[in-house]
Design a protein around this motif. Structure first.
Motif, short mmCIF file in Angstrom:
data_model
loop_
_atom_site.label_atom_id
_atom_site.label_comp_id
_atom_site.label_asym_id
_atom_site.label_seq_id
_atom_site.Cartn_x
_atom_site.Cartn_y
_atom_site.Cartn_z
N ARG A 72 12.33 54.03 -32.59
CA ARG A 72 12.98 52.77 -32.29
C ARG A 72 11.97 51.64 -32.38
O ARG A 72 10.77 51.83 -32.17
CB ARG A 72 13.64 52.80 -30.91
CG ARG A 72 12.67 52.93 -29.74
CD ARG A 72 13.43 53.18 -28.44
NE ARG A 72 14.27 52.03 -28.06
CZ ARG A 72 15.30 52.11 -27.22
NH1 ARG A 72 15.63 53.28 -26.69
NH2 ARG A 72 15.98 51.03 -26.92
N ASP A 73 12.48 50.46 -32.69
CA ASP A 73 11.69 49.24 -32.71
C ASP A 73 12.38 48.25 -31.78
O ASP A 73 13.40 47.64 -32.14
CB ASP A 73 11.60 48.69 -34.13
CG ASP A 73 10.67 47.50 -34.26
OD1 ASP A 73 10.42 46.82 -33.24
OD2 ASP A 73 10.20 47.24 -35.37
N ASN A 74 11.86 48.11 -30.58
CA ASN A 74 12.51 47.25 -29.58
C ASN A 74 12.42 45.78 -29.95
O ASN A 74 13.20 44.97 -29.45
CB ASN A 74 11.93 47.52 -28.20
CG ASN A 74 12.46 48.82 -27.61
OD1 ASN A 74 13.31 49.48 -28.20
ND2 ASN A 74 11.93 49.19 -26.45
N ALA A 75 11.49 45.42 -30.82
CA ALA A 75 11.40 44.03 -31.27
C ALA A 75 12.52 43.70 -32.26
O ALA A 75 12.91 42.55 -32.41
CB ALA A 75 10.05 43.78 -31.90
N LYS A 76 13.01 44.73 -32.95
CA LYS A 76 14.07 44.54 -33.96
C LYS A 76 15.43 45.03 -33.49
O LYS A 76 16.41 44.95 -34.23
CB LYS A 76 13.69 45.26 -35.26
CG LYS A 76 12.46 44.70 -35.95
CD LYS A 76 12.19 45.41 -37.26
CE LYS A 76 10.99 44.81 -37.98
NZ LYS A 76 10.71 45.49 -39.27
N ASN A 77 15.50 45.56 -32.26
CA ASN A 77 16.77 46.09 -31.74
C ASN A 77 17.36 47.14 -32.68
O ASN A 77 18.57 47.15 -32.96
CB ASN A 77 17.79 44.97 -31.51
CG ASN A 77 17.47 44.14 -30.29
OD1 ASN A 77 16.38 44.26 -29.72
ND2 ASN A 77 18.38 43.27 -29.91
N THR A 78 16.51 48.01 -33.15
CA THR A 78 16.93 49.00 -34.14
C THR A 78 16.41 50.39 -33.77
O THR A 78 15.27 50.52 -33.32
CB THR A 78 16.42 48.62 -35.54
OG1 THR A 78 16.93 47.32 -35.89
CG2 THR A 78 16.88 49.61 -36.59
#
Length: 123
Positions: A72-78
């Motif tokens: 997951r990439d919490n900066a990209k909400n993905t």
């Protein structure tokens, strides 16, 4: 309004790879555990992988261990699902889901679901 939108599915030959993505909006992504589930024709929805809200822990169904990787990439909400060495039995509609629990493999604890993306593994 919460939205989960999967992408990246398609047709791939056995042994091939696909990377699924799930873009999430309408909630505080970094506080939600995320999971991937799949449903093959005529079968019940099955847990595939889960990742803790902070990305610190992951869990996989036995049949995908060593082949699939959730991230997951919490900066990209993905949230992503990298699928390698695909097999025909991996053919299914793949769903991403979000749970207020920080980490869960139980579908009943998930609060929000995407519409799914088809993955077909065939020669």
């Amino acid at each position: 309004q919460v939205q989960l939108v999967e992408s990246g599915g398609g047709l791939v030959q056995p042994g091939g790879s696909l990377r699924l993505s799930c873009d999430v909006s309408g909630l505080t992504f970094s506080t939600y555990g995320m999971g991937w589930f799949r449903q093959a024709p005529g079968k019940e929805r099955e847990f595939v992988a889960a990742i803790r809200s902070n990305g610190g822990s992951t869990s996989y169904v036995e049949s995908t261990k060593g082949r699939f990787t959730i991230s997951r990439d919490n900066a990209k909400n993905t949230v992503y699902l990298q699928m390698n060495t695909l097999k025909p039995e991996d053919t299914a509609v793949y769903f991403c889901a979000a749970t207020r629990s920080s980490f869960s493999s139980n579908a009943r604890t998930y609060n929000y679901w995407g519409q799914g993306t088809q993955v077909t593994v065939s020669s």
